[in-house]
Design a protein around this motif. Structure first.
Motif, mmCIF file in Angstrom:
data_model
loop_
_atom_site.group_PDB
_atom_site.id
_atom_site.type_symbol
_atom_site.label_atom_id
_atom_site.label_comp_id
_atom_site.label_asym_id
_atom_site.label_seq_id
_atom_site.Cartn_x
_atom_site.Cartn_y
_atom_site.Cartn_z
ATOM 1 N N PRO A 155 0.808 -1.222 0.000
ATOM 2 C CA PRO A 155 0.000 0.000 0.000
ATOM 3 C C PRO A 155 0.840 1.272 0.000
ATOM 4 N N PHE A 156 2.046 1.201 0.573
ATOM 5 C CA PHE A 156 2.899 2.373 0.621
ATOM 6 C C PHE A 156 3.479 2.736 -0.746
ATOM 7 N N SER A 157 3.328 1.851 -1.714
ATOM 8 C CA SER A 157 3.700 2.189 -3.087
ATOM 9 C C SER A 157 2.712 3.181 -3.692
ATOM 10 N N PHE A 158 1.518 3.305 -3.072
ATOM 11 C CA PHE A 158 0.432 4.107 -3.635
ATOM 12 C C PHE A 158 0.044 5.321 -2.801
ATOM 13 N N THR A 159 0.332 5.315 -1.501
ATOM 14 C CA THR A 159 -0.263 6.328 -0.630
ATOM 15 C C THR A 159 0.119 7.755 -1.006
ATOM 16 N N GLY A 160 1.384 7.985 -1.367
ATOM 17 C CA GLY A 160 1.793 9.335 -1.749
ATOM 18 C C GLY A 160 1.063 9.830 -2.979
ATOM 19 N N PHE A 161 0.948 8.980 -3.979
ATOM 20 C CA PHE A 161 0.265 9.342 -5.223
ATOM 21 C C PHE A 161 -1.216 9.630 -4.967
ATOM 22 N N PHE A 162 -1.864 8.756 -4.176
ATOM 23 C CA PHE A 162 -3.287 8.943 -3.898
ATOM 24 C C PHE A 162 -3.521 10.184 -3.042
#
Length: 264
Positions: free
Chosen positions: A176-183
């Motif tokens: 999930p941390f691969s996505f949190t910044g982008f989201f």
């Protein structure tokens, strides 16, 4: 060397009985703080994330009690305690649990007094720390916070090799941390609350990983739901729902995000 041969000499430091008789790295696991990746990269993460989670029937094994959900919960709780004790990154804890679940999907632990779970947890945490932490404590110092069994370093190293073999050496997982910044950036383009959104979403993710039901969801859905939940704590932000999140990137599913949101 066969699987049983590999395991035959994995000995608990407290006991002398036997413990029990598949690609190159795909992506970075670095926790995205403010270095947001391109949307094309996020789409590729979504396409590949299925390769870094247990199979679709993994949760049903806990529901049918062929796997012990309470033993898993206890192991994850211990990993989180050690993560807090040593000040490890949240990603280290998440990867430890990811390795544990992927291992358990492919290999069954023996039905003994519980020490194989402790050994597997220690090995997975050690591997994750080596992947992500600049300073890694010794294997003896890693076994803190109420560890029920203390294993010799050589025993943990052997278990590490077994985990690596079962995971086909694929430790650099999509999380999930691969996505949190982008989201977070999608939800707050101004950047005013991005730091809070990422931090709060991280807390939400770690607070849920002990539950076996968490395993039903893929990393992108978990990240989107966590960001939406975090946004609820910011009164100045407009209300967002899974329909909004589905538009953040191709491959997201509002149904799965909504299901995940309801469980937080």
């Amino acid at each position: 060397m066969s699987y049983s041969d590999c395991l035959s000499d994995l000995l608990c430091g407290e006991e002398s009985s036997d413990i029990f008789s598949g690609e190159s790295p795909g992506c970075s696991t670095d926790l995205e703080s403010h270095d947001f990746v391109e949307e094309s990269s996020i789409a590729s993460f979504i396409e590949d994330e299925r390769n870094f989670v247990p199979g679709f029937d993994y949760l049903s094994r806990f529901q049918s009690q062929s796997l012990d959900a309470s033993a898993r919960e206890e192991s994850v709780a211990w990993i989180l305690k050690v993560q807090a004790y040593h000040g490890f990154q949240p990603l280290t804890a998440y990867l430890s649990v990811n390795y544990l679940d992927r291992f358990l999907y492919s290999r069954r632990l023996p039905q003994t007094d519980g020490w194989p779970w402790q050994l597997l947890s220690a090995a997975c945490l050690s591997l994750a720390a080596k992947m992500e932490e600049p300073l890694v404590p010794s294997l003896l110092d890693l076994q803190v916070e109420g560890a029920k069994y203390i294993f010799e370093p050589r025993t943990i190293r052997r278990m590490e090799l077994l985990v690596l073999s079962v995971l086909d050496w694929r430790l650099r997982s999509i999380t999930p941390f691969s996505f949190t910044g982008f989201f977070a950036c999608k939800l707050d383009p101004t950047g005013a609350y991005i730091g809070f959104l990422i931090s709060r979403a991280t807390e939400i993710i770690l607070s849920n990983i002990k539950e076996a039901s968490f395993l039903e969801y893929w990393p992108s859905s978990i990240a989107a739901a966590a960001i939406l939940c975090a946004a609820n704590d910011i009164p100045n932000l407009p209300l967002f729902n899974p329909e909004h999140a589905e538009s953040w990137c191709d491959g997201l599913s509002k149904v799965r995000i909504n299901m995940m949101s309801l469980s937080n």
